[in-house]
Design a protein around this motif. Structure first.
Motif, PDB file in Angstrom:
ATOM      1  N   LYS A  30       0.826  -1.206   0.000  1.00  0.00           N
ATOM      2  CA  LYS A  30       0.000   0.000   0.000  1.00  0.00           C
ATOM      3  C   LYS A  30       0.861   1.257   0.000  1.00  0.00           C
ATOM      4  O   LYS A  30       0.570   2.241  -0.682  1.00  0.00           O
ATOM      5  CB  LYS A  30      -0.891   0.002   1.246  1.00  0.00           C
ATOM      6  CG  LYS A  30      -2.363   0.072   0.959  1.00  0.00           C
ATOM      7  CD  LYS A  30      -3.121  -0.123   2.254  1.00  0.00           C
ATOM      8  CE  LYS A  30      -4.434   0.600   2.134  1.00  0.00           C
ATOM      9  NZ  LYS A  30      -5.208   0.455   3.373  1.00  0.00           N
ATOM     10  N   SER A  31       1.940   1.209   0.773  1.00  0.00           N
ATOM     11  CA  SER A  31       2.811   2.387   0.883  1.00  0.00           C
ATOM     12  C   SER A  31       3.607   2.640  -0.392  1.00  0.00           C
ATOM     13  O   SER A  31       4.200   3.700  -0.555  1.00  0.00           O
ATOM     14  CB  SER A  31       3.777   2.208   2.061  1.00  0.00           C
ATOM     15  OG  SER A  31       4.742   1.205   1.772  1.00  0.00           O
ATOM     16  N   LEU A  32       3.615   1.665  -1.291  1.00  0.00           N
ATOM     17  CA  LEU A  32       4.380   1.795  -2.530  1.00  0.00           C
ATOM     18  C   LEU A  32       3.498   2.081  -3.746  1.00  0.00           C
ATOM     19  O   LEU A  32       3.943   1.947  -4.888  1.00  0.00           O
ATOM     20  CB  LEU A  32       5.172   0.501  -2.778  1.00  0.00           C
ATOM     21  CG  LEU A  32       6.321   0.226  -1.809  1.00  0.00           C
ATOM     22  CD1 LEU A  32       6.846  -1.186  -2.001  1.00  0.00           C
ATOM     23  CD2 LEU A  32       7.436   1.231  -2.005  1.00  0.00           C
ATOM     24  N   THR A  33       2.262   2.493  -3.495  1.00  0.00           N
ATOM     25  CA  THR A  33       1.325   2.742  -4.599  1.00  0.00           C
ATOM     26  C   THR A  33       1.883   3.733  -5.612  1.00  0.00           C
ATOM     27  O   THR A  33       1.836   3.512  -6.822  1.00  0.00           O
ATOM     28  CB  THR A  33      -0.019   3.252  -4.061  1.00  0.00           C
ATOM     29  OG1 THR A  33      -0.603   2.248  -3.229  1.00  0.00           O
ATOM     30  CG2 THR A  33      -0.971   3.580  -5.202  1.00  0.00           C
ATOM     31  N   LEU A  34       2.417   4.852  -5.131  1.00  0.00           N
ATOM     32  CA  LEU A  34       2.942   5.878  -6.032  1.00  0.00           C
ATOM     33  C   LEU A  34       4.091   5.343  -6.874  1.00  0.00           C
ATOM     34  O   LEU A  34       4.141   5.565  -8.089  1.00  0.00           O
ATOM     35  CB  LEU A  34       3.414   7.095  -5.236  1.00  0.00           C
ATOM     36  CG  LEU A  34       2.333   7.965  -4.592  1.00  0.00           C
ATOM     37  CD1 LEU A  34       2.968   9.025  -3.703  1.00  0.00           C
ATOM     38  CD2 LEU A  34       1.473   8.634  -5.658  1.00  0.00           C
ATOM     39  N   GLN A  35       5.010   4.641  -6.203  1.00  0.00           N
ATOM     40  CA  GLN A  35       6.174   4.113  -6.932  1.00  0.00           C
ATOM     41  C   GLN A  35       5.754   3.070  -7.968  1.00  0.00           C
ATOM     42  O   GLN A  35       6.273   3.050  -9.097  1.00  0.00           O
ATOM     43  CB  GLN A  35       7.180   3.491  -5.954  1.00  0.00           C
ATOM     44  CG  GLN A  35       7.878   4.512  -5.064  1.00  0.00           C
ATOM     45  CD  GLN A  35       7.189   4.668  -3.729  1.00  0.00           C
ATOM     46  OE1 GLN A  35       5.958   4.681  -3.655  1.00  0.00           O
ATOM     47  NE2 GLN A  35       7.978   4.790  -2.669  1.00  0.00           N
ATOM     48  N   LEU A  36       4.802   2.201  -7.599  1.00  0.00           N
ATOM     49  CA  LEU A  36       4.363   1.161  -8.523  1.00  0.00           C
ATOM     50  C   LEU A  36       3.641   1.774  -9.727  1.00  0.00           C
ATOM     51  O   LEU A  36       3.886   1.389 -10.872  1.00  0.00           O
ATOM     52  CB  LEU A  36       3.445   0.165  -7.805  1.00  0.00           C
ATOM     53  CG  LEU A  36       2.924  -1.009  -8.647  1.00  0.00           C
ATOM     54  CD1 LEU A  36       4.074  -1.803  -9.251  1.00  0.00           C
ATOM     55  CD2 LEU A  36       2.024  -1.919  -7.806  1.00  0.00           C
ATOM     56  N   ALA A  37       2.776   2.746  -9.460  1.00  0.00           N
ATOM     57  CA  ALA A  37       2.063   3.408 -10.559  1.00  0.00           C
ATOM     58  C   ALA A  37       3.036   4.132 -11.481  1.00  0.00           C
ATOM     59  O   ALA A  37       2.902   4.085 -12.713  1.00  0.00           O
ATOM     60  CB  ALA A  37       1.032   4.383 -10.000  1.00  0.00           C
ATOM     61  N   ALA A  38       4.021   4.803 -10.885  1.00  0.00           N
ATOM     62  CA  ALA A  38       5.032   5.502 -11.695  1.00  0.00           C
ATOM     63  C   ALA A  38       5.823   4.510 -12.543  1.00  0.00           C
ATOM     64  O   ALA A  38       6.140   4.789 -13.706  1.00  0.00           O
ATOM     65  CB  ALA A  38       5.972   6.295 -10.787  1.00  0.00           C
ATOM     66  N   ALA A  39       6.130   3.346 -11.974  1.00  0.00           N
ATOM     67  CA  ALA A  39       6.864   2.321 -12.720  1.00  0.00           C
ATOM     68  C   ALA A  39       6.027   1.812 -13.886  1.00  0.00           C
ATOM     69  O   ALA A  39       6.548   1.611 -14.998  1.00  0.00           O
ATOM     70  CB  ALA A  39       7.249   1.167 -11.794  1.00  0.00           C
ATOM     71  N   TYR A  40       4.744   1.603 -13.663  1.00  0.00           N
ATOM     72  CA  TYR A  40       3.863   1.175 -14.755  1.00  0.00           C
ATOM     73  C   TYR A  40       3.851   2.212 -15.877  1.00  0.00           C
ATOM     74  O   TYR A  40       3.902   1.872 -17.063  1.00  0.00           O
ATOM     75  CB  TYR A  40       2.444   0.962 -14.239  1.00  0.00           C
ATOM     76  CG  TYR A  40       2.209  -0.357 -13.529  1.00  0.00           C
ATOM     77  CD1 TYR A  40       2.656  -1.557 -14.086  1.00  0.00           C
ATOM     78  CD2 TYR A  40       1.521  -0.409 -12.314  1.00  0.00           C
ATOM     79  CE1 TYR A  40       2.438  -2.763 -13.440  1.00  0.00           C
ATOM     80  CE2 TYR A  40       1.291  -1.611 -11.663  1.00  0.00           C
ATOM     81  CZ  TYR A  40       1.755  -2.788 -12.232  1.00  0.00           C
ATOM     82  OH  TYR A  40       1.536  -3.990 -11.594  1.00  0.00           O
ATOM     83  N   LEU A  41       3.790   3.481 -15.518  1.00  0.00           N
ATOM     84  CA  LEU A  41       3.784   4.537 -16.533  1.00  0.00           C
ATOM     85  C   LEU A  41       5.100   4.549 -17.306  1.00  0.00           C
ATOM     86  O   LEU A  41       5.115   4.684 -18.531  1.00  0.00           O
ATOM     87  CB  LEU A  41       3.529   5.898 -15.885  1.00  0.00           C
ATOM     88  CG  LEU A  41       2.102   6.151 -15.386  1.00  0.00           C
ATOM     89  CD1 LEU A  41       2.041   7.471 -14.627  1.00  0.00           C
ATOM     90  CD2 LEU A  41       1.112   6.168 -16.553  1.00  0.00           C
ATOM     91  N   ASP A  42       6.214   4.409 -16.578  1.00  0.00           N
ATOM     92  CA  ASP A  42       7.526   4.382 -17.244  1.00  0.00           C
ATOM     93  C   ASP A  42       7.658   3.182 -18.171  1.00  0.00           C
ATOM     94  O   ASP A  42       8.380   3.241 -19.172  1.00  0.00           O
ATOM     95  CB  ASP A  42       8.655   4.349 -16.206  1.00  0.00           C
ATOM     96  CG  ASP A  42       8.859   5.699 -15.534  1.00  0.00           C
ATOM     97  OD1 ASP A  42       8.239   6.683 -15.978  1.00  0.00           O
ATOM     98  OD2 ASP A  42       9.631   5.773 -14.557  1.00  0.00           O
TER      99      ASP A  42
END
Length: 386
Positions: A30-42
């Motif tokens: 849950k705490s890594l939502t931003l990082q995971l979403a950013a990785a998907y976009l990249d």
């Protein structure tokens, strides 16, 4: 967590996703939502990014809600879901209040969709309402927008309201670039030299330093900088051509010829600016193969009237020097061939790489080109062979 974040920062988005998805602890995920979403976009996976963010936004008061909305808007824009984007934008505009970050998110959305006036007005609002401690962040974003809109003088003005560091960061690079493009050459030169320090050359900044020296007429000093860039193998084709042009201006044609002769068509074939420069300099020095560079530029920017004008001009200037090329004994690449079949006739030009059948340009690996290469005037052949 740390390994995935490291992968994300160094541009290995797929590796970051793999590491994040292997985390089984729900709270950590849950705490890594931003990082995971950013990785998907990249990783060019906007649907997965959107799904990840939507789950987090369903929480009553999600942490980092504005950043989540920002990522959601980016994902929906890439998915061309304008309806979902508009719904979030309306909600965000209604709740923005005095929060500068909300206006930053809105401004960058308007920039993405091409509404430049609205983007500028919105980021200005963010700058106005931001507390003094946060104003520099929004001024830098405002300046970056102006820079990309080629409003260089205004961008430079905004950068000067922020303490830009003397380093090689993107903000400093854009600031120096804005100074140069706005014609503030003395200040730009000071900054390029400050960033370079004791180094012989620094990518991007030293290119601007050389350009300023060339504009001011200090060609030997410009070539010292360009030679240092060449030594570091920074855009070597460009450096050799620019040094050659400076040597011509200095009356050192023999040295210029030797330098320009080392720039091959293969090295610059995909760069319109360098193709033009190579053809221009070779024409001035009456070197061979100027037409090959000019023709490649013509093919690269076929819809640009300037390329046709330049090619025609170069063609007539080269009649004597390249006389042998105008009457080849056998068909080679870059030849235009007239084919006759009964009362019908048609011209084809054989080109490097892929052709364009709409303009009767066939690539050298095309079956027709393979048959034609090496044939002479008057020869007959069957096509297709079967």
């Amino acid at each position: 967590r740390n390994l995935g974040t490291l992968f994300l920062h160094v541009g290995s988005a797929e590796e970051a996703i793999r590491v994040f998805e292997e985390i089984s602890d729900t709270q950590v995920r849950k705490s890594l939502t931003l990082q995971l979403a950013a990785a998907y976009l990249d990783a060019a996976k906007p649907a997965e990014a959107r799904r990840t963010v939507e789950i987090a936004l369903q929480e009553p008061s999600p942490a980092d809600s504005l950043l989540l909305v920002d990522l959601f808007l980016i994902a929906c824009h890439r998915l061309r879901d304008t309806g979902a984007c508009q719904t979030r934008i309306v909600e965000l505009e209604a709740t923005a209040g005095q929060e500068p970050e909300a206006y930053r998110v809105l401004a960058q959305h308007w920039l993405r969709v091409g509404d430049m006036p609205r983007a500028i007005a919105t980021i200005k609002r963010a700058v106005e309402i931001a507390p003094e401690t946060r104003k520099p962040r929004y001024r830098l974003i405002f300046a970056e927008m102006l820079y990309h809109l080629m409003e260089y003088a205004e961008a430079a003005d905004e950068y000067e309201k922020v303490p830009v560091a003397v380093d090689r960061s993107n903000d400093t690079r854009r600031y120096v670039g804005a100074l140069y493009a706005a014609g503030r050459l003395a200040k730009a030169l000071q900054w390029t030299r400050a960033v370079r320090g004791k180094h012989a050359a620094v990518p991007d900044f030293s290119e601007i330093e050389a350009l300023i020296l060339e504009r001011s007429g200090d060609l030997p000093a410009a070539n010292v900088i360009r030679k240092a860039l060449l030594t570091d193998e920074i855009t070597p084709g460009r450096q050799r051509l620019k040094m050659g042009a400076n040597l011509i201006r200095l009356g050192q044609d023999a040295e210029a010829r030797s330098l320009i002769d080392t720039v091959t068509l293969e090295e610059v074939k995909d760069d319109p600016e360098l193709l033009f420069e190579a053809a221009r300099l070779r024409t001035i020095l009456e070197m061979p193969d100027a037409l090959e560079f000019a023709y490649r530029w013509l093919r690269t920017e076929f819809d640009n009237p300037e390329t046709h004008l330049f090619y025609t001009s170069t063609f007539f200037k080269r009649e004597k020097i390249d006389e042998g090329r105008f009457s080849p004994q056998a068909i080679v690449r870059d030849c235009t061939v007239l084919l006759r079949h009964g009362s019908e006739s048609q011209r084809f030009t054989i080109v490097a790489g892929e052709g364009d059948t709409a303009t009767n340009h066939v690539g050298e690996s095309h079956p027709l080109a393979i048959i034609l290469l090496g044939k002479r005037v008057g020869e007959k052949f069957r096509y297709p062979e079967n």
